[in-house]
Scaffold this motif. Structure first.
Motif, PDB file in Angstrom:
ATOM      1  N   ASP A 149     -25.622  21.965  55.826  1.00 56.73           N
ATOM      2  CA  ASP A 149     -24.954  22.764  54.796  1.00 56.73           C
ATOM      3  C   ASP A 149     -23.478  22.414  54.611  1.00 56.73           C
ATOM      4  N   VAL A 150     -22.996  21.392  55.321  1.00 56.37           N
ATOM      5  CA  VAL A 150     -21.574  21.039  55.213  1.00 56.37           C
ATOM      6  C   VAL A 150     -21.163  20.719  53.772  1.00 56.37           C
ATOM      7  N   PRO A 151     -21.938  19.914  53.013  1.00 62.39           N
ATOM      8  CA  PRO A 151     -21.512  19.640  51.623  1.00 62.39           C
ATOM      9  C   PRO A 151     -21.386  20.911  50.788  1.00 62.39           C
ATOM     10  N   ARG A 152     -22.322  21.849  50.929  1.00 65.02           N
ATOM     11  CA  ARG A 152     -22.247  23.100  50.155  1.00 65.02           C
ATOM     12  C   ARG A 152     -21.039  23.930  50.583  1.00 65.02           C
ATOM     13  N   ALA A 153     -20.776  23.958  51.873  1.00 61.39           N
ATOM     14  CA  ALA A 153     -19.613  24.716  52.355  1.00 61.39           C
ATOM     15  C   ALA A 153     -18.320  24.113  51.807  1.00 61.39           C
ATOM     16  N   SER A 155     -17.981  22.392  49.102  1.00 59.82           N
ATOM     17  CA  SER A 155     -17.929  22.633  47.655  1.00 59.82           C
ATOM     18  C   SER A 155     -17.402  24.039  47.355  1.00 59.82           C
ATOM     19  N   LEU A 156     -17.858  25.040  48.123  1.00 58.35           N
ATOM     20  CA  LEU A 156     -17.379  26.405  47.907  1.00 58.35           C
ATOM     21  C   LEU A 156     -15.896  26.537  48.261  1.00 58.35           C
ATOM     22  N   LEU A 157     -15.481  25.923  49.359  1.00 59.43           N
ATOM     23  CA  LEU A 157     -14.071  26.012  49.747  1.00 59.43           C
ATOM     24  C   LEU A 157     -13.185  25.318  48.718  1.00 59.43           C
ATOM     25  N   GLU A 162      -9.116  25.281  44.568  1.00 58.79           N
ATOM     26  CA  GLU A 162      -8.666  24.624  43.336  1.00 58.79           C
ATOM     27  C   GLU A 162      -8.805  25.500  42.096  1.00 58.79           C
ATOM     28  N   ARG A 163      -9.820  26.390  42.085  1.00 62.57           N
ATOM     29  CA  ARG A 163     -10.109  27.092  40.838  1.00 62.57           C
ATOM     30  C   ARG A 163     -10.244  28.609  41.038  1.00 62.57           C
ATOM     31  N   PRO A 164      -9.244  29.245  41.649  1.00 59.74           N
ATOM     32  CA  PRO A 164      -9.331  30.710  41.768  1.00 59.74           C
ATOM     33  C   PRO A 164      -9.203  31.363  40.390  1.00 59.74           C
ATOM     34  N   ALA A 165      -9.835  32.528  40.221  1.00 60.71           N
ATOM     35  CA  ALA A 165      -9.843  33.153  38.899  1.00 60.71           C
ATOM     36  C   ALA A 165      -8.523  33.871  38.605  1.00 60.71           C
ATOM     37  N   PHE A 166      -7.971  34.584  39.599  1.00 57.21           N
ATOM     38  CA  PHE A 166      -6.733  35.340  39.418  1.00 57.21           C
ATOM     39  C   PHE A 166      -6.806  36.248  38.192  1.00 57.21           C
ATOM     40  N   ARG A 167      -7.835  37.085  38.135  1.00 59.34           N
ATOM     41  CA  ARG A 167      -7.989  38.011  37.010  1.00 59.34           C
ATOM     42  C   ARG A 167      -7.145  39.269  37.261  1.00 59.34           C
ATOM     43  N   PRO A 168      -6.425  39.761  36.239  1.00 60.14           N
ATOM     44  CA  PRO A 168      -5.535  40.926  36.431  1.00 60.14           C
ATOM     45  C   PRO A 168      -6.242  42.158  36.974  1.00 60.14           C
ATOM     46  N   LYS A 169      -7.434  42.456  36.459  1.00 60.26           N
ATOM     47  CA  LYS A 169      -8.140  43.656  36.903  1.00 60.26           C
ATOM     48  C   LYS A 169      -8.486  43.561  38.389  1.00 60.26           C
ATOM     49  N   THR A 170      -8.936  42.384  38.805  1.00 61.03           N
ATOM     50  CA  THR A 170      -9.266  42.196  40.226  1.00 61.03           C
ATOM     51  C   THR A 170      -8.002  42.269  41.069  1.00 61.03           C
ATOM     52  N   GLY A 257     -16.595  14.089  47.910  1.00 61.21           N
ATOM     53  CA  GLY A 257     -17.418  14.721  46.882  1.00 61.21           C
ATOM     54  C   GLY A 257     -16.890  16.083  46.463  1.00 61.21           C
ATOM     55  N   ALA A 258     -16.317  16.808  47.402  1.00 62.74           N
ATOM     56  CA  ALA A 258     -15.848  18.165  47.093  1.00 62.74           C
ATOM     57  C   ALA A 258     -14.409  18.193  46.604  1.00 62.74           C
ATOM     58  N   PHE A 259     -13.528  17.377  47.218  1.00 63.32           N
ATOM     59  CA  PHE A 259     -12.090  17.468  46.933  1.00 63.32           C
ATOM     60  C   PHE A 259     -11.517  16.224  46.256  1.00 63.32           C
ATOM     61  N   GLY A 260     -12.333  15.189  46.047  1.00 66.82           N
ATOM     62  CA  GLY A 260     -11.812  13.928  45.515  1.00 66.82           C
ATOM     63  C   GLY A 260     -11.200  14.048  44.137  1.00 66.82           C
TER      64      GLY A 260
END
Length: 487
Positions: A149-153, A155-157, A162-170, A257-260
């Protein structure tokens, strides 16, 4: 009649048989045999020779975008996967304490690809729990997963970083929860003592709590968090750490694959202020907690920073003074006087500051004598009661054994590699630690003990002022703490 016969049989079973002993029943355990005496039983066996602790060095690589990769191959059924970012509370601007920690918290809440529930489900599908922490120099995210599961982990990290949502309501919800946590945290006298102690020791900005003050966090905005993320979360200031049964080639392929595709950019420069000098004289800063049945003591002084010679000797000094159950301060306060359940000392060393710290909680009625005994131990070590060879040996054995124990856990080894990147230490730094600790002499540790200086300490007492102040004032100069020291 039947009852009388049964009673007679029971009584008969309780008497010793007069005839030959009956043969043991089939399956019964054999009778114990007498052990012949021997001379070796008269002596406690000597321990065998201690095994040398060998810490392996990691393999290190850099991706084209500047991200650093640490891989340490260990025989384990799981892999510790970490992402470390040089974005800690030292980068918090003045008046915005808690910014780095809240940014990391909100980033891990939801991403542009997953809402909160979706992200939680994705992590749970790995059978893992996302760990998250922010310190003075860095923030870290981690998952411990099966090798497959290392590739999936990764990818999630990568998604979280890199792509946090930072939504005002949250943001509003998370900040509200954060403030509730800060308020609850400040109900403990131990926490109040460290809040005040670090501010007095390091100054208002460098000594601000990593999770922020109540006033500062209330003023943070979603724009502050986005700006901090854009300015400090970059590949060149990040490292991926993998500890488990995988080699560098496989790890690099998965990390690429995840951070390149993470675009390199310049990180925002920010240097924390230098800590203030030691106090001109020792005085007791008293934080009032009416009704408190215990008093929390925080005693500290500036010590050398990381990188200055003598680190191992200072660590062993801390072990001898308050790092072990058998250390001087704990034996005095707990075993001899029963003032406390335990007292500890520690040496904190980073690139920005160093400190020697002792902390404990004692019964309210013995606050003054407990503090007096604590200072007596600090005063004696550099003068009339120097560290002994036996104390050095116990502190050294503890230190080296703790290092060896890290080898059993992939997460602990990952923590060590995080420290390498965070502090910019050489790749073989931990590899050399056992040898460096073994080389510390009695002269070395006694030399470092001379740094202990009871005349220039930061001392904070948190407790019921009406109850503890009269006794404290008979021995010490006592001042009341400013309200902002514990916010």
């Amino acid at each position: 009649m039947k009852r009388a016969l049964l009673f007679a049989l029971v009584l008969g079973g309780c008497t010793h048989p007069q005839g030959p002993a009956a043969a043991p029943a089939a399956g019964a355990p054999p009778a114990a045999r007498a052990t012949p005496s021997a001379d070796f039983r008269d002596h406690v066996p000597e321990p065998g020779p201690a095994d040398a602790v060998r810490i392996p060095a990691p393999e290190v690589a850099k991706l084209e975008n500047g991200l650093t990769l640490y891989v340490l191959r260990r025989p384990a059924r799981v892999v510790s996967v970490r992402v470390l970012l040089r974005a800690g509370s030292n980068q918090d601007p003045a008046g915005k304490s808690g910014l780095a920690a809240l940014t990391a918290r909100l980033a891990s809440e939801e991403t542009k690809d997953h809402d909160s529930t979706g992200l939680a489900e994705a992590i749970e599908s790995l059978g893992a729990t996302l760990s998250r922490s922010t310190g003075r120099r860095s923030s870290e995210l981690g998952l411990t997963v099966l090798p497959a599961d290392v590739p999936r982990a990764l990818s999630l990290l990568a998604e979280i970083v890199e792509r946090p949502a930072f939504r005002p309501k949250t943001f509003e919800r998370v900040r509200s929860e954060w403030l509730d946590g800060l308020t609850a945290d400040r109900q403990r006298v131990e926490r109040l003592s460290t809040l005040a102690g670090f501010r007095l020791l390091l100054g208002p900005r460098l000594g601000a709590p990593t999770d922020g003050s109540l006033d500062d966090v209330k003023k943070l905005t979603i724009t502050d968090l986005r700006r901090f993320h854009d300015g400090h979360v970059t590949p060149a200031q990040a490292a991926v750490i993998l500890v488990g049964d995988l080699d560098l080639s496989r790890a690099r392929k998965a990390v690429d694959g995840a951070f390149g595709a993470w675009r390199a950019r310049q990180a925002e420069a920010s240097a924390p202020p230098a800590p203030p000098p030691a106090p001109e004289s020792t005085q007791i800063v008293l934080v009032d907690r009416p009704g408190a049945v215990q008093s929390a003591l925080f005693v500290a002084q500036p010590f050398p920073r990381l990188g200055q010679p003598g680190l191992e000797a200072r660590e062993l000094l801390s072990g001898a003074m308050g790092g072990l159950f058998t250390s001087r301060i704990n034996k005095n306060l707990r075993e001899e006087h029963a003032y406390t359940y335990g007292a500890r000392s520690t040496v904190v060393e980073s690139r920005e500051f160093g400190a020697f710290i002792v902390s404990t909680s004692v019964q309210r009625d013995v606050t003054a004598p407990a503090l007096s005994e604590l200072l007596k131990e600090l005063r004696a070590a550099p003068s009339d009661r120097p560290i002994t060879l036996d104390e050095l040996a116990r502190a050294r054995a503890d230190r080296v054994s703790r290092l060896g124990a890290h080898l059993e856990h992939v997460d602990r080894m990952a923590n060590d590699l995080s420290e390498l990147f965070e502090e910019g230490l050489p790749d073989d730094w931990f590899q050399k630690r056992p040898e460096d600790i073994a080389a510390v002499t009695l002269s070395d540790i006694r030399s470092e003990a001379k740094r202990l200086d009871v005349a220039h300490l930061v001392v904070v007492v948190v407790g019921d002022a009406a109850a503890v102040r009269p006794a404290l004032e008979k021995q010490f100069t006592v001042v009341s703490a400013a309200a902002d020291l514990t916010k």
